[in-house]
Design an enzyme around this catalytic site. Structure first.
Site, PDB file in Angstrom:
ATOM      1  N   ASP A  72      13.953  21.023   8.972  1.00  0.00           N
ATOM      2  CA  ASP A  72      15.045  21.818   9.533  1.00  0.00           C
ATOM      3  C   ASP A  72      14.472  23.172   9.897  1.00  0.00           C
ATOM      4  OD1 ASP A  72      17.251  23.322  10.161  1.00  0.00           O
ATOM      5  OD2 ASP A  72      18.436  22.700   8.423  1.00  0.00           O
ATOM      6  N   LEU A  73      14.314  23.442  11.173  1.00  0.00           N
ATOM      7  CA  LEU A  73      13.639  24.646  11.631  1.00  0.00           C
ATOM      8  C   LEU A  73      14.419  25.925  11.335  1.00  0.00           C
ATOM      9  CD1 LEU A  73      12.168  23.396  15.043  1.00  0.00           C
ATOM     10  CD2 LEU A  73      11.070  23.519  12.796  1.00  0.00           C
ATOM     11  N   LYS A  74      15.642  25.793  10.849  1.00  0.00           N
ATOM     12  CA  LYS A  74      16.408  26.979  10.460  1.00  0.00           C
ATOM     13  C   LYS A  74      16.050  27.457   9.051  1.00  0.00           C
ATOM     14  CE  LYS A  74      20.328  26.154  13.540  1.00  0.00           C
ATOM     15  NZ  LYS A  74      21.805  25.965  13.645  1.00  0.00           N
ATOM     16  N   ARG A  97      15.241  26.216  25.130  1.00  0.00           N
ATOM     17  CA  ARG A  97      15.423  27.276  26.120  1.00  0.00           C
ATOM     18  C   ARG A  97      14.481  28.430  25.797  1.00  0.00           C
ATOM     19  NH1 ARG A  97      21.585  28.149  28.303  1.00  0.00           N
ATOM     20  NH2 ARG A  97      22.420  26.105  27.728  1.00  0.00           N
ATOM     21  N   GLY A 137      20.918  23.078  32.498  1.00  0.00           N
ATOM     22  CA  GLY A 137      20.785  22.187  33.641  1.00  0.00           C
ATOM     23  C   GLY A 137      20.370  20.789  33.235  1.00  0.00           C
ATOM     24  N   HIS A 138      20.486  19.880  34.185  1.00  0.00           N
ATOM     25  CA  HIS A 138      20.028  18.502  34.013  1.00  0.00           C
ATOM     26  C   HIS A 138      19.324  18.071  35.290  1.00  0.00           C
ATOM     27  CE1 HIS A 138      21.500  17.316  30.079  1.00  0.00           C
ATOM     28  NE2 HIS A 138      22.642  17.944  30.330  1.00  0.00           N
ATOM     29  N   ASP A 139      18.778  16.873  35.261  1.00  0.00           N
ATOM     30  CA  ASP A 139      17.987  16.359  36.382  1.00  0.00           C
ATOM     31  C   ASP A 139      18.699  16.544  37.725  1.00  0.00           C
ATOM     32  OD1 ASP A 139      15.501  14.399  36.907  1.00  0.00           O
ATOM     33  OD2 ASP A 139      17.175  13.719  38.149  1.00  0.00           O
ATOM     34  N   ASN A 141      20.818  18.731  38.639  1.00  0.00           N
ATOM     35  CA  ASN A 141      20.842  20.139  39.037  1.00  0.00           C
ATOM     36  C   ASN A 141      19.494  20.603  39.571  1.00  0.00           C
ATOM     37  OD1 ASN A 141      22.538  20.309  35.985  1.00  0.00           O
ATOM     38  ND2 ASN A 141      23.606  20.405  37.935  1.00  0.00           N
ATOM     39  N   TYR A 142      18.410  20.149  38.925  1.00  0.00           N
ATOM     40  CA  TYR A 142      17.070  20.549  39.361  1.00  0.00           C
ATOM     41  C   TYR A 142      16.760  19.972  40.746  1.00  0.00           C
ATOM     42  CZ  TYR A 142      16.991  20.931  34.251  1.00  0.00           C
ATOM     43  OH  TYR A 142      17.315  21.201  32.950  1.00  0.00           O
ATOM     44  N   ASP A 168      13.087  15.264  35.727  1.00  0.00           N
ATOM     45  CA  ASP A 168      12.738  15.198  34.305  1.00  0.00           C
ATOM     46  C   ASP A 168      11.353  14.603  34.093  1.00  0.00           C
ATOM     47  OD1 ASP A 168      15.179  16.242  33.631  1.00  0.00           O
ATOM     48  OD2 ASP A 168      15.972  14.448  32.697  1.00  0.00           O
TER      49      ASP A 168
END
Length: 352
Positions: A72-74, A97, A137-139, A141-142, A168
């Site tokens: 768990d990276l938190k 992001r 975004g998703h594919d 959108n790109y 992607d």
């Protein structure tokens, strides 16, 4: 299978498709990949049916030949553990992001203090800089922002969806692998690591080369059904009598002549080479009428042994069973959760 990347060790923080597909390709080529996975929050791909022995078939495909480490990276302890094991790895790949890894204390500037020759690759939709860096975004959108969707599809119905995620995978996954392997060569030559910023939109935009180069040199802006390869010419898909489709791609004169003779359409020879849009429109109508005269299997029989660049549009199941796909070894058997499962094989072939 050859293992040209044997000895390369990758720490993979990515989820979903672009990063996991990239590290799958490298794992297939012999790299050791360790996935960092959350102890209780599954990757979306792990929830998609069908399941083999309780494991998603898609997740099993993307994560074959990989190991996983639950963290768990938190939690600060998880971050410290990553920093302790970092010395054993050559590459870090992440898909958050911009700024997320920095907040976790796992960004390139921090980790290169621990491992100066680290190769660190970030895959994002829009890159680490620019006004869209933090935008979701998703594919789809790109592809829209890259201009590709602007001249794909047809005039009547607009842009078309694709069966695969082009931005992607061809954009993100493949360019990430290229960037990482180029960095590996650089490291072998200089001893230096480096940071790689992969934007799926950047990479999709760069793939506009056939239409982009002439447009930027002063040519016209490509639109749907205006170009040689996007429906402006007879190069296209044609429906058969039973609602299936054929692909017609023979643009060269020898293929045009062969097709004209084979289907008894002599006007094809003259009209196919015409740059006049009206001639192309008329020719396409003639081809549409012609291919509607026979069903899919009849056309398959006609073109089976003919070298004229006409091939049937297969379903994915038909493609997997096609003699050529089978002969090329593109389907393989794997064991998932103790059960045998058929998967897509690695496509690159090596020979010593």
């Amino acid at each position: 299978m050859s293992s040209p990347l044997k000895g390369l060790k990758i720490l993979d923080f990515s989820t979903l498709l672009p990063g996991p597909y990239a590290t799958m390709l490298m794992a297939d080529m012999g790299a050791s990949v360790t996935r960092i996975v959350h102890p209780s929050k599954p990757d979306l791909t792990e929830t998609l049916p069908p399941y083999i022995g309780g494991t998603s078939a898609l997740s099993a495909q993307l994560n074959r030949n990989k190991e996983s480490l639950k963290l768990d990276l938190k939690h600060p302890d998880a971050i410290e553990k990553i920093k302790r094991i970092l010395a054993d790895y050559d590459v870090v790949l992440e898909q958050f992001r911009p700024g997320v890894m920095a907040k976790l204390g796992l960004d390139y500037d921090t980790l290169k203090q621990i491992k100066p020759d680290l190769i660190y690759c970030s895959i994002t939709g829009y890159g680490q800089t620019g006004p869209y860096a933090q935008r979701a975004g998703h594919d789809i959108n790109y592809l829209a922002l890259s201009g590709i969707a602007g001249y794909s599809g047809d005039k009547a119905d607009g842009p078309s969806l694709n069966g695969i995620q082009i931005a992607d995978m061809a954009g993100g996954s493949h360019h990430a692998v290229m960037g990482i392997l180029a960095a590996v060569i650089h490291k072998h030559q200089t001893g230096e690591g480096q940071y790689i910023d992969i934007s799926m939109t950047d990479c999709a935009f760069s793939m506009n080369v056939i239409s982009g180069a002439p447009m930027l040199a002063g040519g016209h802006t490509p639109r749907a059904e205006s170009e040689l390869l996007n429906g402006g010419f007879f190069y296209d898909y044609y429906e058969t009598a039973d609602g299936r489709y054929l692909s017609v791609g023979g643009l060269e004169p020898k293929f045009i002549d062969g097709l004209a003779s084979l289907i008894d359409l002599p006007e094809l020879r003259k009209m196919a080479l015409s740059p006049n849009p009206e001639h192309q429109k008329e020719l396409k109508e003639k081809l549409k009428e012609h291919f509607l005269q026979k069903n899919f299997s009849e056309w398959q029989s006609i073109f089976a042994d003919q070298d004229v660049c006409v091939e049937p549009v297969l379903t994915l199941k038909e493609a997997a069973e096609h003699p050529h796909i089978q002969a090329r070894g593109l389907i393989e058997e794997a064991t998932v959760s103790g059960e045998q499962v058929t998967q897509l094989a690695h496509p690159i072939k090596w020979q010593n």
